[in-house]
Design a protein around this motif. Structure first.
Motif, PDB file in Angstrom:
ATOM      1  N   ARG A 277      24.334  37.712  41.688  1.00 35.33           N
ATOM      2  CA  ARG A 277      25.765  37.776  42.002  1.00 35.33           C
ATOM      3  C   ARG A 277      26.298  39.188  41.789  1.00 35.33           C
ATOM      4  O   ARG A 277      27.148  39.668  42.549  1.00 35.33           O
ATOM      5  N   ARG A 278      25.812  39.857  40.759  1.00 34.60           N
ATOM      6  CA  ARG A 278      26.227  41.249  40.544  1.00 34.60           C
ATOM      7  C   ARG A 278      25.745  42.138  41.690  1.00 34.60           C
ATOM      8  O   ARG A 278      26.474  43.010  42.167  1.00 34.60           O
ATOM      9  N   ARG A 281      27.950  41.646  44.671  1.00 36.82           N
ATOM     10  CA  ARG A 281      29.228  42.348  44.564  1.00 36.82           C
ATOM     11  C   ARG A 281      29.065  43.823  44.914  1.00 36.82           C
ATOM     12  O   ARG A 281      29.907  44.415  45.595  1.00 36.82           O
ATOM     13  N   ARG A 288      35.012  44.803  50.577  1.00 34.80           N
ATOM     14  CA  ARG A 288      36.056  44.179  49.776  1.00 34.80           C
ATOM     15  C   ARG A 288      37.203  45.140  49.493  1.00 34.80           C
ATOM     16  O   ARG A 288      38.373  44.763  49.515  1.00 34.80           O
ATOM     17  N   CYS A 305      39.328  43.705  39.029  1.00 35.11           N
ATOM     18  CA  CYS A 305      37.922  43.960  39.317  1.00 35.11           C
ATOM     19  C   CYS A 305      37.084  43.560  38.109  1.00 35.11           C
ATOM     20  O   CYS A 305      37.612  43.276  37.033  1.00 35.11           O
ATOM     21  N   GLU A 310      33.880  49.115  41.298  1.00 43.07           N
ATOM     22  CA  GLU A 310      34.977  48.508  42.060  1.00 43.07           C
ATOM     23  C   GLU A 310      36.296  49.174  41.698  1.00 43.07           C
ATOM     24  O   GLU A 310      37.117  49.494  42.561  1.00 43.07           O
ATOM     25  N   GLY A 370      36.866  41.020  43.064  1.00 40.45           N
ATOM     26  CA  GLY A 370      35.668  40.923  42.240  1.00 40.45           C
ATOM     27  C   GLY A 370      35.851  39.755  41.304  1.00 40.45           C
ATOM     28  O   GLY A 370      36.608  39.832  40.351  1.00 40.45           O
ATOM     29  N   ILE A 400      35.996  37.900  48.302  1.00 35.17           N
ATOM     30  CA  ILE A 400      34.581  37.867  47.925  1.00 35.17           C
ATOM     31  C   ILE A 400      33.728  38.003  49.167  1.00 35.17           C
ATOM     32  O   ILE A 400      34.211  37.853  50.300  1.00 35.17           O
ATOM     33  N   SER A 401      32.452  38.279  48.962  1.00 34.98           N
ATOM     34  CA  SER A 401      31.539  38.400  50.099  1.00 34.98           C
ATOM     35  C   SER A 401      30.968  37.048  50.469  1.00 34.98           C
ATOM     36  O   SER A 401      31.061  36.079  49.694  1.00 34.98           O
ATOM     37  N   GLU A 404      28.675  35.314  47.956  1.00 40.07           N
ATOM     38  CA  GLU A 404      29.175  34.875  46.658  1.00 40.07           C
ATOM     39  C   GLU A 404      29.857  33.511  46.697  1.00 40.07           C
ATOM     40  O   GLU A 404      30.640  33.183  45.813  1.00 40.07           O
TER      41      GLU A 404
END
Length: 461
Positions: A277-278, A281, A288, A305, A310, A370, A400-401, A404
């Motif tokens: 997940r990191r 991001r 984002r 964030c 970020e 984030g 978020i992407s 994620e």
């Protein structure tokens, strides 16, 4: 048979667990307090040691200040120490001025000159001798969450023996019984271990999870009500909600497509582990930040964030003031005051720095660029704006992407769980708490000797 039933009822009555009041009858309180705030404050004074589990915006600050003012006037030393997150300390001083209660920000014991109310941040606790104070207040007492944490242990040790204690938080995780146990231990009501042994059993084979014993459920809630108040709105205690009915909260989700794949993957796959997940991001950072820039208009904004990268990227792109962990106290205070008076229009920061205890009703636009797995962080950041005093609908954006999705689903699940558990807490506690607070009388236990004392031979004349 009736005699047997009567004896058994008496036996059960002796088994009831409740914390006994150790406080005093309070004097006059600030006239600007709402009825429920004043009644709860009177109850806390009579209790002596208590916790306020009140939702954001219900006035925990003025209640703790009024309580501290009453304790300072009642006690011999006249000194009360408030521990709070760094960003909240100066805000509390200003709140005190608003209600005519003097609060002094201090950094060490030597600055606590004479009687009064003093406030410092948690990180400076080691610079103080708690025994020199009559009372200790924990603002944002959720810091007690970790039962093995060094800060938690230091706070409980420092507070041991103090006759007056108050803990205030909006989000004691209702399904985290260990956190409730930590609050009870801080207050000196019962240790965490004793609480678990008295009311709980291990849930199946998982020794980290606890559930209430079937026969102990009602007694547990009554015990909790003997030293805490849990409300989401004034009507939970039978008062009118009135001005505490909040404007609309508009949650908006924005899913951006990542143009980069995560390290070690040939194709873009949904992130599952914390490390993945990191990575997700980082891979979607540019997209984002661009989305956040598209959202930002001429109104005030706060952008949240989790990663320093970020924060740096957004501060530069958005022309925003950045608050980081290494930002000095002076710069933080200047930024906050500028944001409150409107001269600072955009702020980029982390939930751990600005997300707890701040009153930011001057703003109604925020974006999480984030998102972590912490529901508490998510909840707290939104409630900086969506709280009593907010006059406008609040726009909260989640960016978020596409990698994620599991993070957002996890937050939604935790949100549903927290809402369900909070409703259960209020359902069990509302009637009892209402009776305790609205019709509270000081509880006392009369001593009735039943056995004649026999002095040892060496003490007899």
């Amino acid at each position: 048979m009736s005699k047997i039933n009567g004896n058994y009822s008496a036996f059960l009555a002796k088994k009831k667990v409740a914390d006994i009041a150790t406080g005093f009858e309070p004097g006059s309180l600030p006239p600007s307090m709402f009825d429920f705030q004043a009644d709860v404050t009177r109850w806390t004074c009579r209790r002596g040691r208590s916790a306020l589990f009140e939702d954001c915006g219900l006035g925990k600050t003025v209640q703790q200040l009024a309580w501290a003012d009453q304790v300072a006037a009642h006690t011999r030393t006249g000194k009360v120490l408030i521990l709070a997150p760094l960003g909240v300390t100066h805000q509390t001083v200003r709140e005190g001025d608003k209600f005519g209660i003097k609060v002094k920000f201090v950094t060490c014991q030597a600055e606590c000159d004479g009687p009064g109310i003093f406030i410092t941040n948690y990180e400076k606790l080691h610079r103080f001798d708690a025994s020199q104070f009559a009372a200790l207040v924990l603002d944002e007492s959720g810091i007690l969450k970790s039962f093995a944490g060094a800060t938690r242990n230091a706070i409980i040790e420092a507070a041991a023996g103090l006759p007056y204690k108050l803990a205030c938080t909006a989000t004691p995780a209702p399904n985290d019984y260990v956190e409730l146990g930590n609050h009870a231990e801080f207050l000196g009501v019962m240790s965490r271990v004793e609480m678990l042994a008295t009311f709980f059993v291990h849930d199946g084979g998982d020794t980290a999870k606890w559930r209430l014993k079937g026969h102990a459920e009602e007694e547990f809630w009554r015990w909790l009500c003997s030293w805490s108040v849990n409300i989401r709105k004034p009507s939970d205690l039978g008062y009118e909600d009135g001005k505490f009915c909040l404007p609309e909260l508009r949650m908006r989700e924005h899913i951006v497509r990542s143009s980069q794949k995560m390290d070690g993957y040939l194709f873009a796959l949904p992130a599952s582990s914390l490390a993945e997940r990191r990575d997700a991001r980082r891979a979607s950072l540019g997209e984002r930040v661009e989305m956040a820039a598209d959202l930002a208009d001429g109104e005030q904004w706060v952008f949240w964030c989790n990663l320093n990268a970020e924060s740096d990227a957004r501060a530069k792109t958005l022309g925003a003031k950045e608050i980081r962990g290494d930002t000095s106290e002076e710069d933080r205070e200047r930024t906050l005051l500028g944001f409150l008076d409107g001269t600072v229009r955009r702020v980029v920061t982390k939930p751990s720095l600005w997300g707890f205890g701040m009153n930011l009703q001057c703003c109604w636009n925020t974006a999480m660029v984030g998102l972590s797995d912490s529901y508490e962080e998510f909840y707290q950041t939104v409630r900086r704006f969506w709280r009593f005093g907010q006059q406008n609908p609040v726009n909260a954006h989640i960016i978020i992407s596409d990698l994620e999705g599991a993070v957002l689903a996890n937050i939604k699940r935790k949100e549903a769980d927290a809402k369900r558990m909070a409703e259960e807490m209020v359902r069990h506690m509302a009637d009892i708490s209402s009776k305790e607070v609205r019709g509270s009388v000081r509880e006392t236990i009369k001593y009735k000797p039943s056995v004649k004392i026999k002095l040892p031979q060496w003490l007899q004349p």
